[in-house]
Design a protein around this motif. Structure first.
Motif, mmCIF file in Angstrom:
data_model
loop_
_atom_site.group_PDB
_atom_site.id
_atom_site.type_symbol
_atom_site.label_atom_id
_atom_site.label_comp_id
_atom_site.label_asym_id
_atom_site.label_seq_id
_atom_site.Cartn_x
_atom_site.Cartn_y
_atom_site.Cartn_z
ATOM 1 N N LEU A 146 5.025 -16.385 -4.006
ATOM 2 C CA LEU A 146 3.720 -15.879 -4.431
ATOM 3 C C LEU A 146 2.808 -15.683 -3.233
ATOM 4 O O LEU A 146 2.092 -14.677 -3.144
ATOM 5 C CB LEU A 146 3.081 -16.847 -5.431
ATOM 6 N N GLY A 147 2.837 -16.628 -2.301
ATOM 7 C CA GLY A 147 2.024 -16.485 -1.090
ATOM 8 C C GLY A 147 2.414 -15.268 -0.284
ATOM 9 O O GLY A 147 1.550 -14.500 0.192
ATOM 10 N N ILE A 148 3.722 -15.063 -0.101
ATOM 11 C CA ILE A 148 4.195 -13.889 0.650
ATOM 12 C C ILE A 148 3.778 -12.602 -0.047
ATOM 13 O O ILE A 148 3.307 -11.657 0.589
ATOM 14 C CB ILE A 148 5.733 -13.939 0.808
ATOM 15 N N PHE A 149 3.930 -12.585 -1.377
ATOM 16 C CA PHE A 149 3.590 -11.376 -2.122
ATOM 17 C C PHE A 149 2.093 -11.068 -2.039
ATOM 18 O O PHE A 149 1.701 -9.918 -1.814
ATOM 19 C CB PHE A 149 4.010 -11.517 -3.582
ATOM 20 N N LEU A 150 1.254 -12.076 -2.212
ATOM 21 C CA LEU A 150 -0.191 -11.850 -2.179
ATOM 22 C C LEU A 150 -0.654 -11.387 -0.794
ATOM 23 O O LEU A 150 -1.489 -10.478 -0.684
ATOM 24 C CB LEU A 150 -0.924 -13.126 -2.595
ATOM 25 N N LEU A 151 -0.125 -12.001 0.253
ATOM 26 C CA LEU A 151 -0.480 -11.568 1.605
ATOM 27 C C LEU A 151 -0.026 -10.133 1.859
ATOM 28 O O LEU A 151 -0.768 -9.317 2.433
ATOM 29 C CB LEU A 151 0.149 -12.503 2.637
ATOM 30 N N SER A 152 1.190 -9.813 1.428
ATOM 31 C CA SER A 152 1.716 -8.454 1.611
ATOM 32 C C SER A 152 0.897 -7.444 0.821
ATOM 33 O O SER A 152 0.557 -6.364 1.314
ATOM 34 C CB SER A 152 3.184 -8.384 1.193
ATOM 35 N N ALA A 153 0.575 -7.792 -0.419
ATOM 36 C CA ALA A 153 -0.206 -6.892 -1.260
ATOM 37 C C ALA A 153 -1.590 -6.656 -0.672
ATOM 38 O O ALA A 153 -2.101 -5.528 -0.681
ATOM 39 C CB ALA A 153 -0.318 -7.469 -2.671
ATOM 40 N N ALA A 154 -2.212 -7.717 -0.154
ATOM 41 C CA ALA A 154 -3.532 -7.565 0.458
ATOM 42 C C ALA A 154 -3.461 -6.634 1.664
ATOM 43 O O ALA A 154 -4.353 -5.796 1.876
ATOM 44 C CB ALA A 154 -4.063 -8.932 0.872
ATOM 45 N N TYR A 155 -2.399 -6.770 2.441
ATOM 46 C CA TYR A 155 -2.198 -5.917 3.611
ATOM 47 C C TYR A 155 -2.057 -4.457 3.187
ATOM 48 O O TYR A 155 -2.657 -3.558 3.787
ATOM 49 C CB TYR A 155 -0.944 -6.386 4.344
ATOM 50 N N ILE A 156 -1.293 -4.216 2.138
ATOM 51 C CA ILE A 156 -1.050 -2.850 1.675
ATOM 52 C C ILE A 156 -2.309 -2.245 1.078
ATOM 53 O O ILE A 156 -2.689 -1.115 1.393
ATOM 54 C CB ILE A 156 0.100 -2.838 0.646
ATOM 55 N N VAL A 157 -2.993 -3.000 0.211
ATOM 56 C CA VAL A 157 -4.204 -2.493 -0.440
ATOM 57 C C VAL A 157 -5.294 -2.207 0.583
ATOM 58 O O VAL A 157 -6.084 -1.273 0.435
ATOM 59 C CB VAL A 157 -4.697 -3.501 -1.496
ATOM 60 N N ASP A 158 -5.299 -2.989 1.658
ATOM 61 C CA ASP A 158 -6.291 -2.796 2.719
ATOM 62 C C ASP A 158 -6.089 -1.482 3.463
ATOM 63 O O ASP A 158 -6.972 -1.028 4.186
ATOM 64 C CB ASP A 158 -6.230 -3.975 3.699
ATOM 65 N N GLY A 159 -4.921 -0.874 3.286
ATOM 66 C CA GLY A 159 -4.656 0.404 3.941
ATOM 67 C C GLY A 159 -4.356 0.265 5.413
ATOM 68 O O GLY A 159 -4.598 1.187 6.204
ATOM 69 N N ALA A 160 -3.830 -0.884 5.826
ATOM 70 C CA ALA A 160 -3.524 -1.115 7.234
ATOM 71 C C ALA A 160 -2.269 -0.342 7.653
ATOM 72 O O ALA A 160 -1.609 0.310 6.848
ATOM 73 C CB ALA A 160 -3.334 -2.619 7.474
ATOM 74 N N TYR A 161 -1.956 -0.441 8.949
ATOM 75 C CA TYR A 161 -0.792 0.227 9.537
ATOM 76 C C TYR A 161 0.461 -0.125 8.748
ATOM 77 O O TYR A 161 0.855 -1.279 8.658
ATOM 78 C CB TYR A 161 -0.667 -0.224 10.990
ATOM 79 N N ASN A 162 1.119 0.893 8.157
ATOM 80 C CA ASN A 162 2.240 0.616 7.253
ATOM 81 C C ASN A 162 3.253 1.757 7.283
ATOM 82 O O ASN A 162 3.491 2.413 6.285
ATOM 83 C CB ASN A 162 1.724 0.403 5.826
ATOM 84 N N PRO A 163 3.881 2.000 8.452
ATOM 85 C CA PRO A 163 4.886 3.063 8.511
ATOM 86 C C PRO A 163 6.201 2.582 7.929
ATOM 87 O O PRO A 163 6.388 1.385 7.702
ATOM 88 C CB PRO A 163 5.031 3.313 10.014
ATOM 89 N N PHE A 164 7.104 3.522 7.685
ATOM 90 C CA PHE A 164 8.479 3.157 7.327
ATOM 91 C C PHE A 164 9.382 3.970 8.229
ATOM 92 O O PHE A 164 9.513 5.183 8.103
ATOM 93 C CB PHE A 164 8.760 3.454 5.858
ATOM 94 N N LEU A 165 10.017 3.282 9.194
ATOM 95 C CA LEU A 165 10.684 3.956 10.303
ATOM 96 C C LEU A 165 11.896 4.772 9.873
ATOM 97 O O LEU A 165 12.187 5.809 10.441
ATOM 98 C CB LEU A 165 11.093 2.931 11.363
ATOM 99 N N TYR A 166 12.645 4.297 8.865
ATOM 100 C CA TYR A 166 13.869 4.996 8.474
ATOM 101 C C TYR A 166 13.622 6.044 7.384
ATOM 102 O O TYR A 166 14.561 6.654 6.916
ATOM 103 C CB TYR A 166 14.928 3.987 8.011
ATOM 104 N N PHE A 167 12.367 6.251 7.018
ATOM 105 C CA PHE A 167 12.048 7.217 5.958
ATOM 106 C C PHE A 167 12.528 8.623 6.306
ATOM 107 O O PHE A 167 12.969 9.384 5.456
ATOM 108 C CB PHE A 167 10.542 7.222 5.726
ATOM 109 N N ARG A 168 12.464 8.980 7.607
ATOM 110 C CA ARG A 168 12.787 10.347 8.003
ATOM 111 C C ARG A 168 14.268 10.601 8.184
ATOM 112 O O ARG A 168 14.684 11.711 8.481
ATOM 113 C CB ARG A 168 12.063 10.688 9.311
ATOM 114 N N PHE A 169 15.109 9.582 8.020
ATOM 115 C CA PHE A 169 16.550 9.771 8.229
ATOM 116 C C PHE A 169 17.248 10.135 6.930
ATOM 117 O O PHE A 169 18.370 10.571 6.948
ATOM 118 C CB PHE A 169 17.173 8.511 8.841
#
Length: 466
Positions: free
Chosen positions: A443-466
């Motif tokens: 739950l702690g990992i999920f909440l921290l991750s969700a807060a990071y995502i909702v905040d709109g911080a740096y969030n690339p996905f490197l293998y998306f273009r392959f």
């Protein structure tokens, strides 16, 4: 849509799980196919047509390959049609502009680039469908007669856009019948959240460092800063891609599938050969089974073996992207692996763990720089700095060492199996309370991750273009 996005986590995934588990078993593949096509077309709806075309091509070719197996030449015709169609689609969308651009450069022509957008995950699902046709031709699997079931295999969203590459024979029985009980759901969510944390909290954090370093003009880059940047990108792409693979494997379990592992702590390897047994294992397995062995593997003498290694790694590099740096990346590994096979293997086996790992890690860091920088002039300058050209360090180097030292230590620790083993041992000692402790951690990992995502911080996905 990527897994580490608010749209996926808070809308698409909950609704998909709810719908999937509401319908009877006979409808589950149809639901999974429908939501996978929606997932695939979320950004570019037109590319659903490419996915459907790929499904139809290999579905019918598989049936005809099996139907005419007693007429070997005719069966081979349908296999060739399948492979040609798959490579044709991949070549058009991924490599056409590369060849046009290089033709213009070398021959002075002025042909206009096609500038077509790359369908996400095309490299992955192309390899999946080709392996299916080849295995049907070899008689290792029976052709799938149900179009919905086959479409589910090709388009399955958990591993669609960046793997792991799932071979049909590994999930053939699961496509027909699979369990989706509470234990699968629990294990799936556990694995998904751990992967989400690896990608969002670890990969993204160190990726910000690499973004700073790669923007520095090579004339101003110091040796220490260049190596710090190389280490940062290496760790970023590991936690990004292995985190994504963990999420994919976890999602698979939510729908009753057991996908094979894709990473096994590659940075503890004692050679580059061992590294490729631990890194992106589904890709290594694919090239081994469908290219290296058919070329003769290591059964036809030393020089044929070395040729096969060179061919496989040239194509492995080119598979990753339509740019010369990926070709050079493949050639780099071909040279290193050939050297290990012919000269270094016995020496590395006899040397201690510390020495062999000290040898392996710098070789890998150089490879990831080649992988990361598509601009060849920038790449050349960066590698020269890593080799010692320029000042040793400056104030920015000291700042990076001070600012990111703790994060580097944390990432290096989590790139080994030690933390997870200790975590499991801790849970075992907790007895009945282990479920509560595990739930609190997740739950702690999920909440921290969700807060990071909702905040709109740096969030690339490197293998998306392959």
């Amino acid at each position: 849509m990527v897994f580490s996005s608010a749209a996926f986590m808070f809308y698409f995934l909950p609704l998909t799980i709810l719908l999937y588990h509401m319908v009877p078993d006979r409808m589950k593949n149809a639901v999974l196919l429908a939501v996978s096509l929606f997932f695939y077309g979320f950004g570019e709806p037109v590319y659903i047509l490419i996915m459907l075309l790929s499904i139809f091509i290999d579905y019918f070719n598989g049936i005809f390959i099996e139907k005419f197996r007693h007429r070997k030449n005719l069966s081979k015709v349908f296999l060739i049609l399948s492979i040609t169609a798959n490579l044709g689609l991949l070549g058009f969308f991924k490599y056409a502009d590369f060849f046009i651009g290089n033709t213009n450069l070398f021959f002075g022509t002025d042909r206009e680039l096609l500038s077509v957008a790359l369908p996400i995950g095309i490299s992955f699902f192309t390899f999946q469908t080709m392996s299916y046709s080849i295995d049907v031709y070899r008689g290792e699997v029976k052709a799938q007669k149900n179009l919905i079931t086959f479409g589910t295999y090709v388009s399955m969203f958990p591993q669609l856009i960046a793997g792991p590459i799932v071979i049909y024979k590994d999930v053939e029985k699961q496509l027909e019948k699979r369990q989706t009980d509470l234990s699968h759901l629990t294990e799936g969510m556990h694995r998904f959240i751990l992967g989400l944390g690896k990608k969002v909290l670890l990969a993204n954090s160190i990726g910000a460092l690499w973004e700073q370093v790669k923007m520095i003009p090579v004339e101003e880059l110091t040796v220490v800063t260049a190596w710090i940047g190389a280490a940062a990108f290496s760790l970023q792409i590991y936690f990004d891609f292995s985190g994504y693979s963990d999420m994919a494997i976890g999602l698979g379990k939510l729908f009753g599938f057991d996908f094979l592992e894709n990473f096994n702590y590659p940075f503890i390897s004692r050679s580059v050969t061992e590294f490729w047994r631990r890194w992106h294992m589904s890709l290594s397995k694919w090239f081994r089974n469908y290219l290296y062995f058919p070329l003769g593997g290591n059964r036809k003498g030393r020089w044929i073996t070395l040729r096969n290694i060179a061919v496989v790694w040239m194509l492995t590099g080119f598979w990753h992207g339509a740019s010369w740096n990926y070709v050079f990346w493949g050639m780099y590994f071909a040279v290193v692996l050939i050297l290990e096979k012919t000269l270094l293997r016995k020496f590395l086996e006899k040397s201690g763990k510390l020495f062999s790992r000290v040898y392996t890690l710098p070789v890998l860091l150089v490879s990831f720089v080649i992988f990361a920088l598509e601009d060849l002039s920038h790449l050349s300058g960066y590698l020269k700095v890593m080799a010692g050209k320029g000042a040793l360090m400056d104030e920015f180097s000291l700042y990076l060492m001070d600012r990111y030292a703790l994060l580097f230590l944390l990432l290096l620790l989590f790139s080994t199996p030690w933390p997870y083993r200790r975590y499991l041992q801790f849970l075992d000692r907790r007895g009945r309370s282990q479920t509560v402790v595990s739930a609190m951690v997740l739950l702690g990992i999920f909440l921290l991750s969700a807060a990071y995502i909702v905040d709109g911080a740096y969030n690339p996905f490197l293998y998306f273009r392959f």
